[in-house]
Design an enzyme around this catalytic site. Sequence first.
Site, PDB file in Angstrom:
ATOM      1  N   ARG A  51      -5.038   5.413 -10.927  1.00  0.00           N
ATOM      2  CA  ARG A  51      -4.262   6.508 -10.008  1.00  0.00           C
ATOM      3  C   ARG A  51      -3.173   5.424  -9.225  1.00  0.00           C
ATOM      4  O   ARG A  51      -2.257   6.090  -9.210  1.00  0.00           O
ATOM      5  CB  ARG A  51      -5.134   7.058  -9.020  1.00  0.00           C
ATOM      6  CG  ARG A  51      -4.249   7.912  -8.151  1.00  0.00           C
ATOM      7  CD  ARG A  51      -5.457   8.631  -7.290  1.00  0.00           C
ATOM      8  NE  ARG A  51      -6.181   8.046  -6.365  1.00  0.00           N
ATOM      9  CZ  ARG A  51      -7.217   8.469  -5.455  1.00  0.00           C
ATOM     10  NH1 ARG A  51      -7.533   9.596  -5.587  1.00  0.00           N
ATOM     11  NH2 ARG A  51      -7.856   7.491  -4.918  1.00  0.00           N
ATOM     12  N   ARG A  99      17.029  -3.270   6.331  1.00  0.00           N
ATOM     13  CA  ARG A  99      16.766  -1.858   6.318  1.00  0.00           C
ATOM     14  C   ARG A  99      17.787  -0.922   5.745  1.00  0.00           C
ATOM     15  O   ARG A  99      19.210  -1.164   6.082  1.00  0.00           O
ATOM     16  CB  ARG A  99      16.746  -1.460   7.762  1.00  0.00           C
ATOM     17  CG  ARG A  99      16.246   0.153   7.917  1.00  0.00           C
ATOM     18  CD  ARG A  99      16.066   0.455   9.296  1.00  0.00           C
ATOM     19  NE  ARG A  99      15.524   1.858   9.329  1.00  0.00           N
ATOM     20  CZ  ARG A  99      16.318   3.038   9.294  1.00  0.00           C
ATOM     21  NH1 ARG A  99      17.598   2.600   9.651  1.00  0.00           N
ATOM     22  NH2 ARG A  99      15.914   4.241   9.288  1.00  0.00           N
ATOM     23  N   LYS A 147      -0.463   9.076  -3.626  1.00  0.00           N
ATOM     24  CA  LYS A 147      -1.239   8.285  -2.904  1.00  0.00           C
ATOM     25  C   LYS A 147      -0.315   7.429  -1.848  1.00  0.00           C
ATOM     26  O   LYS A 147      -0.542   6.275  -1.950  1.00  0.00           O
ATOM     27  CB  LYS A 147      -2.497   7.461  -3.031  1.00  0.00           C
ATOM     28  CG  LYS A 147      -3.572   7.542  -1.973  1.00  0.00           C
ATOM     29  CD  LYS A 147      -5.110   7.486  -2.639  1.00  0.00           C
ATOM     30  CE  LYS A 147      -6.036   6.895  -1.690  1.00  0.00           C
ATOM     31  NZ  LYS A 147      -6.187   7.809  -0.914  1.00  0.00           N
ATOM     32  N   GLU A 179      -6.547  20.752   0.857  1.00  0.00           N
ATOM     33  CA  GLU A 179      -7.569  19.735   1.140  1.00  0.00           C
ATOM     34  C   GLU A 179      -7.631  19.505   2.295  1.00  0.00           C
ATOM     35  O   GLU A 179      -7.122  20.076   3.344  1.00  0.00           O
ATOM     36  CB  GLU A 179      -7.033  18.706   0.196  1.00  0.00           C
ATOM     37  CG  GLU A 179      -5.750  18.023   0.378  1.00  0.00           C
ATOM     38  CD  GLU A 179      -5.280  16.996  -0.352  1.00  0.00           C
ATOM     39  OE1 GLU A 179      -6.067  16.233  -1.034  1.00  0.00           O
ATOM     40  OE2 GLU A 179      -4.161  16.783  -0.458  1.00  0.00           O
TER      41      GLU A 179
HETATM   42  N1  PDD Z   1      -8.772   9.182   1.285  1.00  0.00           N
HETATM   43  N2  PDD Z   1      -7.316  13.885  -0.568  1.00  0.00           N
HETATM   44  C1  PDD Z   1      -6.609  13.114   0.433  1.00  0.00           C
HETATM   45  C2  PDD Z   1      -5.479  13.716   1.231  1.00  0.00           C
HETATM   46  C3  PDD Z   1      -7.053  11.835   0.599  1.00  0.00           C
HETATM   47  O1  PDD Z   1      -6.411  10.858   1.285  1.00  0.00           O
HETATM   48  C4  PDD Z   1      -8.305  11.349  -0.122  1.00  0.00           C
HETATM   49  C5  PDD Z   1      -8.769  10.118   0.102  1.00  0.00           C
HETATM   50  C6  PDD Z   1      -8.871  12.134  -0.963  1.00  0.00           C
HETATM   51  C7  PDD Z   1      -9.876  11.663  -1.863  1.00  0.00           C
HETATM   52  O2  PDD Z   1      -9.905  11.029  -2.878  1.00  0.00           O
HETATM   53  P1  PDD Z   1     -10.803   9.994  -3.435  1.00  0.00           P
HETATM   54  O3  PDD Z   1     -11.960  10.716  -4.014  1.00  0.00           O
HETATM   55  O4  PDD Z   1     -10.018   9.412  -4.496  1.00  0.00           O
HETATM   56  O5  PDD Z   1     -11.139   9.117  -2.364  1.00  0.00           O
HETATM   57  C8  PDD Z   1      -8.313  13.745  -1.256  1.00  0.00           C
HETATM   58  C9  PDD Z   1      -9.009   8.131   1.374  1.00  0.00           C
HETATM   59  C10 PDD Z   1     -10.688   8.010   1.218  1.00  0.00           C
HETATM   60  C11 PDD Z   1      -8.396   7.400   2.637  1.00  0.00           C
HETATM   61  O6  PDD Z   1      -7.379   7.777   2.864  1.00  0.00           O
HETATM   62  O7  PDD Z   1      -9.275   6.616   3.400  1.00  0.00           O
END
Ligand code: PDD
Length: 284
Positions: A51, A99, A147, A179
């Site tokens: 990912r 910047r 992410k 979510e």
């Molecule tokens: N967060 N959705 C969002 C918006 C997230 O930030 C996360 C993970 C998940 C779950 O993804 P995974 O199963 O791959 O951890 C779904 C992490 C844990 C964090 O920001 O700390």
Amino acid sequence: MRTVYVNGDYLPENEAKVSVFDRGFLFGDGIYEVASVLGGKLIDFPAHMARLHRSAGELGMRFAVSDDDLLAIHRELVRRNGVEEGVVYLQMTRGATDRDFTFDTEKLTPTLVLFTQSRPLIDTKVARDGMKIVSIPDLRWGRCDIKTVQLLYPSLGKMEAKARGADDAWMVRDGVVTEGTSNNAFIVTKAGAIVTRPLSHSILPGITRATLMQYSRENGTAVEEREFTLEEAKDAAEAFITSASVFVGPVISIDGVELSGGNPGPVTLGLRKTYLEESLKRAL
Ligand code: PDD
């Protein structure tokens, strides 16, 4: 004192520094991963790295480190910090430059930072008592599948949930649940199927989500990948969240409406047990 990793060096945390011109700091131009550690071993590690590559690719960010090196750095930090249970946080940014909204990726050296957090993940209050959820509108940008470190809205959302006496918030867009602030949302139907919305630009493709769906299919639990509304969630038999640091977290109420009698539901607890058992077998 914790040891952290910054651009090739293992340093005491108070000596670890990045530039004030880092684009991660100035523009939120960075990506991250959180991998959990159980028994000193990494859970779902290859999927987290896959990912990370995808996130970098979607943002046209250079990837200047090999997967073997990333595994070695994770393991070295876990070893140096004696992490038995906890997480490894990894952040990669496009790099540092004066910047400017425009940038030349090829001329930049990505910044790479990793640190660990030791904390109990298995025997937690959330696992025992479950979580209260409130709903908030999903006001994030249009590429929630990447992410990135742009976490201000989810952070404020979780603060709002706490202020409203809950543990976390589920976000709602176009009438359906997207979510949680830092986790994927699931419900369990009265027939015992688990439901979670399909992947799109609106949600993060959670690693725990994917792994749990795979384990569920293998053990004969029906999995429905479709959108659901808050109303359906409030009327569901059970609900839960998935994330790398919580694994499978029972939801006991949504906007004050109790689910499964206000206790973690049996399907959820069964899935949590399966997830932990199977993940430990595959830990690196
Ligand atoms: N967060 N959705 C969002 C918006 C997230 O930030 C996360 C993970 C998940 C779950 O993804 P995974 O199963 O791959 O951890 C779904 C992490 C844990 C964090 O920001 O700390």
